[in-house]
Design a protein around this motif. Structure first.
Motif, PDB file in Angstrom:
ATOM      1  N   SER B 186       0.844  -1.200   0.000  1.00 12.64           N
ATOM      2  CA  SER B 186       0.000   0.000   0.000  1.00 12.64           C
ATOM      3  C   SER B 186       0.881   1.252   0.000  1.00 12.64           C
ATOM      4  CB  SER B 186      -0.930  -0.061   1.208  1.00 12.64           C
ATOM      5  OG  SER B 186      -1.224   1.199   1.667  1.00 12.64           O
ATOM      6  N   LYS B 190       1.268   3.885  -2.935  1.00 15.14           N
ATOM      7  CA  LYS B 190       0.940   5.274  -2.573  1.00 15.14           C
ATOM      8  C   LYS B 190       2.007   6.223  -3.130  1.00 15.14           C
ATOM      9  CE  LYS B 190      -0.853   5.689   1.566  1.00 15.14           C
ATOM     10  NZ  LYS B 190      -0.738   5.689   3.036  1.00 15.14           N
ATOM     11  N   PHE B 285      -6.214  -0.033  -1.096  1.00 10.94           N
ATOM     12  CA  PHE B 285      -6.258   0.893   0.040  1.00 10.94           C
ATOM     13  C   PHE B 285      -5.662   2.250  -0.314  1.00 10.94           C
ATOM     14  CE2 PHE B 285      -6.480  -2.969   2.973  1.00 10.94           C
ATOM     15  CZ  PHE B 285      -7.842  -2.769   3.190  1.00 10.94           C
ATOM     16  N   SER B 286      -4.504   2.230  -1.002  1.00  2.00           N
ATOM     17  CA  SER B 286      -3.887   3.522  -1.290  1.00  2.00           C
ATOM     18  C   SER B 286      -4.687   4.294  -2.338  1.00  2.00           C
ATOM     19  CB  SER B 286      -2.429   3.369  -1.709  1.00  2.00           C
ATOM     20  OG  SER B 286      -2.291   2.275  -2.534  1.00  2.00           O
ATOM     21  N   HIS B 288      -7.931   4.066  -2.764  1.00  2.00           N
ATOM     22  CA  HIS B 288      -9.149   4.495  -2.069  1.00  2.00           C
ATOM     23  C   HIS B 288      -8.870   5.774  -1.291  1.00  2.00           C
ATOM     24  CE1 HIS B 288     -13.023   3.925  -0.208  1.00  2.00           C
ATOM     25  NE2 HIS B 288     -12.466   4.175   0.969  1.00  2.00           N
ATOM     26  N   GLN B 289      -7.696   5.784  -0.632  1.00  2.00           N
ATOM     27  CA  GLN B 289      -7.315   6.946   0.161  1.00  2.00           C
ATOM     28  C   GLN B 289      -7.084   8.161  -0.749  1.00  2.00           C
ATOM     29  OE1 GLN B 289      -3.761   6.202   2.328  1.00  2.00           O
ATOM     30  NE2 GLN B 289      -4.292   7.583   3.988  1.00  2.00           N
ATOM     31  N   PHE B 290      -6.359   7.928  -1.850  1.00  2.00           N
ATOM     32  CA  PHE B 290      -6.009   9.028  -2.749  1.00  2.00           C
ATOM     33  C   PHE B 290      -7.255   9.601  -3.438  1.00  2.00           C
ATOM     34  CE2 PHE B 290      -4.766  10.661  -6.929  1.00  2.00           C
ATOM     35  CZ  PHE B 290      -3.786  11.563  -6.562  1.00  2.00           C
ATOM     36  N   GLY B 292     -10.262   9.277  -2.552  1.00  2.00           N
ATOM     37  CA  GLY B 292     -11.234   9.734  -1.547  1.00  2.00           C
ATOM     38  C   GLY B 292     -11.259  11.257  -1.450  1.00  2.00           C
TER      39      GLY B 292
END
Lengths: 221, 297
Positions: B186, B190, B285-286, B288-290, B292
């Motif tokens: 992740s 990222k 996950f990364s 989704h975070q970015f 987001g």
């Protein structure tokens, strides 16, 4: 084409746009002007849904943009070309690749990409520099590449956020001419600028903003 | 095709980080693999010993002919019994004497035969063989003329307990290492995303579909997992070959039909698939975070 009804937008309780309503018809050329912080950029961002508004309604081509889900935003954005003051060119790609990139994004085939990207550069007078990198070009040339990139997908609407802000008056006028050319070919143009020279040079409708409110409008007959 | 090209470009621009990340996953998987290797071989030792297990039914010294005949009939007709031997008291004593011939002076000094007669039962090989031996032993114990039954229950149970503990340990270790790998991948993805932030923003602005934007990064995560798994499995295979070369002779003296086993194919596939899943999860996950941040705009 673009309709705003009583639109409000705030950033951390500071109003950025207050009760904005206007209609821009298909094929029109409209300046949005006002001092720094008047809300010009915010207004443009609402149109391509880079920002969402708090109240009111924004319709682009009949679609309520505030209601579009993230996964469906690409449909709206493919109809809109955007030109920025800082150009947003990819430094690792040549200018031809920069223009072609947008065509790749929409899934055009290789042949179309090559032809259209080259043609778009030709239209802004830069086909001879197609293999140059953005760093090797002047500010005016970089902005022309950005315009070519914004127009390459034949968008219905062209938005420009201070596209002449970094350029001297002569170059600025040249850039304005490119937008007018696109407008003549049927693209609706919304051009945000704080430059009085540009406003006077182009005989187009003007929306003047101050502290997030429309304080004046100039309609062209 | 474009996705693969973008993925390779992404990896090239973060080459060192990519290899560091793949290396870490390789190490994590190799640790897990080594324990798995030990576990599989211990398990095979257990099943080898399992096959050797006989149920020995010792008879009372005063067993009557009738009782003995009855027991013999019961044993020979039992569906789980593959074969059986009857060892008389005299034969047992002879065997014992032969086995401990160097102590013959002491044995000769013994004026009586202390050994009981017995039936040695070989049970048919079925998956739950041990359980069947246990049940049969319980039944036999109750019969008249039977003094005791024996099949090395205690050590088998202890060994089974150890195998179960090892299984729990492996699962926990696997979960922990997978979590670590997800975090590593992740973070790598990222950084890959951050280095292409401008490009991704431009894709979002120009109408790139979420699939178009995310696919190269998913592929990058999956490649992390796949490469990590392949490299670690190759490493495991070399260790396996080395061990076989060095120690096969030793293990053959221990059990003739035994050999060092490698991780079986279905488990290899499971490791590869799990590793790919871990890679995908890391990039998910990364991303989704970015993304987001842009979803909230």
């Amino acid at each position: 084409m673009i309709q705003l009804y009583n639109v409000y937008k705030t950033y951390n309780n500071t109003p950025a746009l207050v009760d904005i309503s206007f209609i821009i018809k298909k094929g029109a050329f409209v300046f949005v002007t006002g001092p720094s912080g008047a809300g010009k950029s915010t207004l443009l961002k609402l149109l391509y849904r880079w920002e969402n508004y708090d109240r009111g309604q924004v319709l682009v081509n009949g679609t309520n943009v505030g209601k579009i889900k993230f996964n469906r935003l690409w449909k709206l954005r493919r109809k809109i070309g955007v030109v920025f003051q800082d150009y947003k060119l990819l430094q690792r790609k040549t200018i031809l690749e920069n223009v072609a990139f947008v065509l790749e994004i929409v899934g055009a085939d290789k042949k179309t990409i090559r032809f259209k990207a080259w043609e778009a550069l030709k239209n802004v007078g830069l086909s001879h520099k197609k293999d140059a990198y953005p760093m090797e070009l002047s500010g005016g040339e970089q902005q022309r590449v950005a315009i070519a990139r914004a127009l390459v997908n034949n968008p219905k609407i062209l938005l420009a956020d201070e596209p002449t802000g970094n350029l001297d008056p002569e170059l600025a006028s040249e850039i304005l001419h490119l937008f007018e050319q696109a407008n003549n070919e049927g693209t609706t143009v919304v051009f945000a600028t704080h430059s009085q020279i540009i406003l006077q040079e182009g005989n187009h409708a003007v929306i003047t903003l101050k502290q997030g409110k429309i304080v004046d409008t100039r309609v062209v007959v | 095709m474009r996705t693969l090209k973008t993925t390779i470009t992404n990896i090239k621009s973060n080459k060192q980080l990519f290899f560091a990340s793949v290396g870490t996953i390789t190490i994590a998987l190799s640790i897990l693999g080594l324990f798995l290797f030990v576990y599989i071989n211990l398990n095979s030792v257990l099943s080898f010993w399992n096959d050797q297990v006989q149920l020995i039914v010792y008879l009372e010294d005063e067993v009557s002919m009738h009782e003995k005949k009855k027991l013999e009939k019961m044993v020979s007709s039992h569906s789980e019994v593959e074969s059986f031997d009857f060892v008389s008291r005299e034969k047992a004593w002879k065997n014992f004497q032969a086995m401990f011939s160097e102590k013959s002076a002491f044995l000769k000094g013994m004026g009586f035969n202390p050994l009981p007669a017995s039936f040695n039962l070989k049970i048919k090989p079925t998956p739950n063989r041990l359980e069947k031996i246990r049940t049969l032993a319980e039944q036999m114990k109750q019969l008249p003329g039977v003094e005791s039954v024996e099949y090395g229950e205690e050590w088998i149970s202890r060994f089974e307990g150890f195998i179960i503990l090892m299984r729990v340990f492996l699962l926990a270790l696997g979960a922990l290492l997978s979590l670590g790998a997800v975090l590593i991948i992740s973070n790598t993805v990222k950084l890959s995303i951050s280095s292409r932030k401008d490009e991704i923003e431009l894709m979002l602005l120009s109408g790139g579909t979420p699939g178009f934007i995310q696919l190269p990064f998913f592929l990058e995560g999956i490649l992390h997992g796949l490469l990590g798994a392949v490299v670690s499995l190759a490493l495991m295979k070399s260790i396996h070959l080395y061990v076989v070369n060095q120690f096969q002779g030793a293990i053959e003296t221990f059990g003739r039909s035994m050999d060092f086993q490698f991780i079986p194919f279905p488990l290899i596939m499971t490791i590869v698939m799990a590793s790919i899943l871990v890679g995908w999860l890391g990039s998910f996950f990364s991303l989704h975070q970015f993304l987001g941040v842009y979803k909230k705009l």
